[in-house]
Write a protein that holds these residues in place. Structure first.
Motif, mmCIF file in Angstrom:
data_model
loop_
_atom_site.group_PDB
_atom_site.id
_atom_site.type_symbol
_atom_site.label_atom_id
_atom_site.label_comp_id
_atom_site.label_asym_id
_atom_site.label_seq_id
_atom_site.Cartn_x
_atom_site.Cartn_y
_atom_site.Cartn_z
ATOM 1 N N LEU A 56 0.756 -1.396 -0.555
ATOM 2 C CA LEU A 56 0.032 0.064 -0.310
ATOM 3 C C LEU A 56 0.442 1.496 -0.473
ATOM 4 N N ILE A 57 0.044 2.303 -0.428
ATOM 5 C CA ILE A 57 1.075 4.022 -0.366
ATOM 6 C C ILE A 57 0.995 3.992 1.451
ATOM 7 N N GLN A 58 2.799 4.516 1.141
ATOM 8 C CA GLN A 58 3.037 5.288 2.283
ATOM 9 C C GLN A 58 3.386 5.982 2.317
ATOM 10 N N TYR A 59 2.817 7.621 3.731
ATOM 11 C CA TYR A 59 3.113 8.440 3.284
ATOM 12 C C TYR A 59 3.797 9.062 5.011
ATOM 13 N N GLU A 60 4.803 10.202 5.044
ATOM 14 C CA GLU A 60 5.510 11.049 5.960
ATOM 15 C C GLU A 60 5.223 12.300 5.774
ATOM 16 N N ILE A 61 5.464 12.786 6.909
ATOM 17 C CA ILE A 61 5.244 15.008 6.300
ATOM 18 C C ILE A 61 6.239 14.992 7.577
ATOM 19 N N GLU A 62 6.454 15.787 7.552
ATOM 20 C CA GLU A 62 6.988 16.693 8.855
ATOM 21 C C GLU A 62 6.367 18.577 8.372
ATOM 22 N N LEU A 63 6.498 18.977 9.801
ATOM 23 C CA LEU A 63 5.424 19.862 9.643
ATOM 24 C C LEU A 63 6.242 20.770 10.529
ATOM 25 N N VAL A 64 6.826 22.351 10.312
ATOM 26 C CA VAL A 64 8.034 23.218 11.272
ATOM 27 C C VAL A 64 5.969 24.333 11.678
ATOM 28 N N SER A 65 7.216 24.761 13.645
ATOM 29 C CA SER A 65 6.297 25.478 13.667
ATOM 30 C C SER A 65 6.856 26.379 13.523
ATOM 31 N N ASP A 66 5.729 28.028 13.375
ATOM 32 C CA ASP A 66 5.581 29.376 12.880
ATOM 33 C C ASP A 66 5.431 30.162 14.158
ATOM 34 N N GLY A 67 6.213 30.567 14.819
ATOM 35 C CA GLY A 67 5.292 31.713 16.046
ATOM 36 C C GLY A 67 5.651 30.454 17.418
ATOM 37 N N PRO A 68 4.675 30.693 17.951
ATOM 38 C CA PRO A 68 4.961 30.373 19.430
ATOM 39 C C PRO A 68 3.446 29.728 19.704
#
Length: 146
Positions: free
Chosen positions: A127-139
């Motif tokens: 099956l298709i797998q995914y990865e995500i990354e998020l970075v904060s923008d402020g407090p």
């Protein structure tokens, strides 16, 4: 020794705001591995001993900036693909909530985040797998939620 109270990984939720007023937060389907981190940068200063200038100096550190990151992975669900695609292409940061559902009550962190990684992988017989990354923008703050 007293046995600790532990939580299942399903009690850690990454929830994306829809931008409406009032804003509604929902956890995307099939995000099965989640990580929430907070970090601080420091500035270093070597401070000499005034009474013995030849003595080795001690390094002192001052906290400079705070940051947060979220990462996760899972099996790509058709129900979430538009959400992830729109979030990745969005120039503006989005409101994100990280909720840890403790037995004594939830603890929720909220802040704006940019999505910096959206990685899709797949094998012929899988099956298709995914990865995500998020970075904060402020407090990123602890908030009270119903």
């Amino acid at each position: 020794m007293a046995r600790p109270t532990t939580l299942r990984g399903s009690k850690l939720l990454i929830m994306i705001g829809d931008g409406a007023d009032p804003e509604v937060f929902a956890a995307p389907c099939a995000l099965s591995t989640k990580s929430f981190n907070r970090s601080a940068s420091t500035n270093e200063f070597n401070v000499p001993d005034c009474d013995d200038p030849d003595a080795p100096v001690w390094t002192e550190r001052a906290k400079g900036a705070l940051s947060s990151g979220i990462s996760g992975s899972g099996t790509l669900a058709k129900e979430s693909i538009d959400l992830w695609e729109d979030f990745f292409e969005d120039v503006e940061s989005r409101n994100i909530r990280v909720k840890i559902d403790y037995a004594v009550g939830p603890r929720t962190y909220q802040g704006k985040y940019h999505m910096t990684t959206f990685n899709l992988t797949g094998e012929q017989d899988g099956l298709i797998q995914y990865e995500i990354e998020l970075v904060s923008d402020g407090p990123v703050d602890v908030v009270t939620t119903p």
